[in-house]
Design a protein around this motif. Structure first.
Motif, PDB file in Angstrom:
ATOM      1  N   ALA A   1      48.030  55.580  34.505  1.00 32.54           N
ATOM      2  CA  ALA A   1      47.268  54.574  35.245  1.00 32.54           C
ATOM      3  C   ALA A   1      47.820  53.174  34.987  1.00 32.54           C
ATOM      4  N   TRP A   2      48.233  52.908  33.744  1.00 31.75           N
ATOM      5  CA  TRP A   2      48.814  51.601  33.402  1.00 31.75           C
ATOM      6  C   TRP A   2      50.128  51.386  34.149  1.00 31.75           C
ATOM      7  N   GLY A   3      50.931  52.434  34.225  1.00 34.63           N
ATOM      8  CA  GLY A   3      52.211  52.328  34.923  1.00 34.63           C
ATOM      9  C   GLY A   3      52.057  52.164  36.425  1.00 34.63           C
ATOM     10  N   ASP A   4      50.904  52.598  36.968  1.00 41.25           N
ATOM     11  CA  ASP A   4      50.671  52.503  38.408  1.00 41.25           C
ATOM     12  C   ASP A   4      50.047  51.169  38.831  1.00 41.25           C
ATOM     13  N   LEU A   5      49.819  50.279  37.867  1.00 43.67           N
ATOM     14  CA  LEU A   5      49.212  48.993  38.212  1.00 43.67           C
ATOM     15  C   LEU A   5      50.105  48.223  39.184  1.00 43.67           C
ATOM     16  N   ASP A   6      49.492  47.679  40.203  1.00 45.07           N
ATOM     17  CA  ASP A   6      50.219  46.943  41.228  1.00 45.07           C
ATOM     18  C   ASP A   6      50.377  45.483  40.805  1.00 45.07           C
ATOM     19  N   GLN A   7      51.586  44.965  40.863  1.00 44.93           N
ATOM     20  CA  GLN A   7      51.826  43.596  40.420  1.00 44.93           C
ATOM     21  C   GLN A   7      51.082  42.576  41.280  1.00 44.93           C
ATOM     22  N   GLU A   8      50.908  42.869  42.549  1.00 43.14           N
ATOM     23  CA  GLU A   8      50.162  41.952  43.412  1.00 43.14           C
ATOM     24  C   GLU A   8      48.707  41.845  42.950  1.00 43.14           C
ATOM     25  N   MET A   9      48.138  42.984  42.532  1.00 43.80           N
ATOM     26  CA  MET A   9      46.775  42.965  42.017  1.00 43.80           C
ATOM     27  C   MET A   9      46.707  42.152  40.717  1.00 43.80           C
ATOM     28  N   ILE A  10      47.707  42.312  39.859  1.00 45.59           N
ATOM     29  CA  ILE A  10      47.771  41.535  38.617  1.00 45.59           C
ATOM     30  C   ILE A  10      47.860  40.047  38.931  1.00 45.59           C
ATOM     31  N   ASP A  11      48.695  39.700  39.890  1.00 51.05           N
ATOM     32  CA  ASP A  11      48.849  38.292  40.273  1.00 51.05           C
ATOM     33  C   ASP A  11      47.530  37.717  40.796  1.00 51.05           C
ATOM     34  N   ASN A  12      46.799  38.515  41.566  1.00 50.74           N
ATOM     35  CA  ASN A  12      45.521  38.037  42.107  1.00 50.74           C
ATOM     36  C   ASN A  12      44.509  37.789  40.990  1.00 50.74           C
ATOM     37  N   LEU A  13      44.529  38.633  39.965  1.00 49.11           N
ATOM     38  CA  LEU A  13      43.622  38.431  38.829  1.00 49.11           C
ATOM     39  C   LEU A  13      43.970  37.141  38.090  1.00 49.11           C
ATOM     40  N   ILE A  14      45.265  36.881  37.939  1.00 50.91           N
ATOM     41  CA  ILE A  14      45.683  35.635  37.284  1.00 50.91           C
ATOM     42  C   ILE A  14      45.267  34.431  38.126  1.00 50.91           C
ATOM     43  N   LEU A  15      45.408  34.549  39.443  1.00 44.67           N
ATOM     44  CA  LEU A  15      45.012  33.457  40.333  1.00 44.67           C
ATOM     45  C   LEU A  15      43.505  33.217  40.291  1.00 44.67           C
ATOM     46  N   SER A  16      42.740  34.246  39.896  1.00 45.69           N
ATOM     47  CA  SER A  16      41.283  34.091  39.847  1.00 45.69           C
ATOM     48  C   SER A  16      40.828  33.173  38.724  1.00 45.69           C
ATOM     49  N   MET A  17      41.722  32.810  37.811  1.00 49.75           N
ATOM     50  CA  MET A  17      41.333  31.966  36.685  1.00 49.75           C
ATOM     51  C   MET A  17      40.800  30.614  37.136  1.00 49.75           C
ATOM     52  N   ASP A  18      41.357  30.045  38.186  1.00 48.86           N
ATOM     53  CA  ASP A  18      40.855  28.757  38.674  1.00 48.86           C
ATOM     54  C   ASP A  18      39.393  28.866  39.087  1.00 48.86           C
ATOM     55  N   ASN A  19      39.048  29.977  39.740  1.00 56.00           N
ATOM     56  CA  ASN A  19      37.659  30.165  40.162  1.00 56.00           C
ATOM     57  C   ASN A  19      36.757  30.427  38.959  1.00 56.00           C
ATOM     58  N   ARG A  20      37.254  31.128  37.959  1.00 59.30           N
ATOM     59  CA  ARG A  20      36.462  31.361  36.742  1.00 59.30           C
ATOM     60  C   ARG A  20      36.160  30.025  36.053  1.00 59.30           C
ATOM     61  N   ILE A  21      37.168  29.172  35.992  1.00 58.56           N
ATOM     62  CA  ILE A  21      36.983  27.854  35.385  1.00 58.56           C
ATOM     63  C   ILE A  21      35.915  27.071  36.155  1.00 58.56           C
ATOM     64  N   PHE A  22      36.005  27.123  37.473  1.00 55.62           N
ATOM     65  CA  PHE A  22      35.027  26.416  38.310  1.00 55.62           C
ATOM     66  C   PHE A  22      33.616  26.929  38.043  1.00 55.62           C
ATOM     67  N   GLN A  23      33.457  28.259  37.947  1.00 58.26           N
ATOM     68  CA  GLN A  23      32.132  28.819  37.722  1.00 58.26           C
ATOM     69  C   GLN A  23      31.571  28.434  36.360  1.00 58.26           C
ATOM     70  N   VAL A  24      32.399  28.441  35.332  1.00 55.19           N
ATOM     71  CA  VAL A  24      31.938  28.051  33.998  1.00 55.19           C
ATOM     72  C   VAL A  24      31.422  26.614  34.021  1.00 55.19           C
ATOM     73  N   ILE A  25      32.175  25.718  34.668  1.00 56.90           N
ATOM     74  CA  ILE A  25      31.758  24.317  34.738  1.00 56.90           C
ATOM     75  C   ILE A  25      30.506  24.175  35.591  1.00 56.90           C
ATOM     76  N   ASN A  26      30.488  24.860  36.727  1.00 57.66           N
ATOM     77  CA  ASN A  26      29.352  24.762  37.635  1.00 57.66           C
ATOM     78  C   ASN A  26      28.073  25.331  37.026  1.00 57.66           C
ATOM     79  N   ARG A  27      28.230  26.289  36.095  1.00 55.10           N
ATOM     80  CA  ARG A  27      27.065  26.942  35.484  1.00 55.10           C
ATOM     81  C   ARG A  27      26.823  26.459  34.055  1.00 55.10           C
TER      82      ARG A  27
END
Length: 333
Positions: free
Chosen positions: A300-326
């Motif tokens: 399962a680890w070997g089948d991880l899609d790099q695009e999905m990994i990249d999207n999770l990394i890109l989600s950090m900006d939104n996580r930061i926004f939510q922490v500040i907003n909340r």
């Protein structure tokens, strides 16, 4: 003419003409060969004749009862049975459920897990988020450990039961039948090789994992300004004695990103673990040996899609926004 057939438009005109000529309903029925009841119904209300009234059963809940139910259900884990009992309602739980389902503001959801945050944790998360508003998250190496059980993940299991088939049951062995501990890490350039510690992690064993899994790619990644992320677990943050993890990281020139306490929702590898759990235990799958489970995790680890990994990394900006907003509260991740 059959009495069961409704009046035609022509017959309606005839009845109207006879009625305006002051003929009685009984005489009109005789002249037209229709029943007196049929003529009576038309003459009583010509406009609504032939329309179907969907009256249905009387509403068992008053508007006041509904408002009480909505207040009791709002952001509550109370069941319909409990709401019925608490409010002393003389209706079935199903009636209460239907009333709630018609309220557009109330939606049944599975409660998400969230870290137990005290005020000091919220302040630390808020300060960390503000300091990292402009961070380049593509230069981080995300890591964590995860325990996988042979008998599957903890929690309830749901399935669609076909009433024509036998019920399915979930069987768990005593003490869960054992499991596998996994260390993993990934970055924008891909996933690192997994480690499977066979004993409980302490500082020494953790450093052995970093020696074999982190240092080889680190020699290249450090040149591009990468930082290593791990949480504040004791084996990660030990600083006393010659075998302290902090001393080891300093000797090997591994730059570590500061991390707020009680913040698994800010680490995108938690989402990776969730994806692996769904794949490994698909269709309620269980494993008979740690070797078989370890092989499934590797696959399962070997089948991880790099695009999905990249999207999770890109989600950090939104996580930061939510922490500040909340104000430091938990995020939706």
């Amino acid at each position: 003419m059959p009495r069961s057939i409704k009046l035609s438009e022509f017959e309606k005109g005839q009845i109207t003409a006879y009625h305006e000529a002051n003929k009685s309903n009984r005489e009109i029925a005789r002249l037209m060969g229709r029943s007196l009841d049929l003529v009576n119904r038309f003459v009583k209300n010509p406009e609504e004749y032939g329309t179907t009234k969907h009256t249905g059963p009387a509403n068992k809940l008053s508007e006041r009862d509904k408002r009480r139910i909505f207040r009791a259900a709002s952001n509550s884990t109370a069941t319909c049975n409990k709401i019925k009992k608490d409010l002393g309602l003389g209706v079935s739980p199903e009636t209460i459920r239907r009333a709630i389902s018609k309220n557009p503001n109330l939606v049944r959801r599975k409660m998400k897990k969230a870290p137990a945050l005290k005020e000091i944790h919220k302040q630390g998360r808020l300060e960390w988020a503000r300091q990292n508003m402009n961070t380049d998250w593509s230069k981080k190496i995300w890591s964590d450990e995860k325990k996988f059980n042979l008998d599957g993940p903890d929690g309830y299991r749901y399935y669609w039961h076909d009433l024509r088939k036998e019920k399915r049951y979930f069987s768990r062995r005593v003490h869960g039948g054992g499991g596998v501990m996994v260390w993993g890490a990934f970055c924008r350039r891909g996933a690192l090789e997994l480690a499977f510690p066979t004993h409980r992690l302490n500082s020494q064993r953790y450093q052995e994992i970093l020696e074999t899994r982190l240092l080889p790619p680190w020699q290249v990644l450090r040149q591009s300004g990468h930082e290593f992320m791990h949480d504040n677990a004791p084996c990660h943050a030990s600083f006393r004695g010659p075998r302290s993890t902090r001393a080891w990281l300093h000797r090997h020139q591994v730059q570590v990103m500061p991390w707020p306490a009680n913040s698994p929702d800010l680490n995108p590898i938690e989402n990776i673990w969730g994806i692996l759990v769904r794949r490994i235990y698909a269709d309620n799958k269980q494993y008979q040996s740690t070797e078989a489970l370890q092989e499934a995790i590797q696959q399962a680890w070997g089948d991880l899609d790099q695009e999905m990994i990249d999207n999770l990394i890109l989600s950090m900006d939104n996580r930061i926004f939510q922490v500040i907003n909340r104000n430091g509260g938990p995020t939706d991740y």
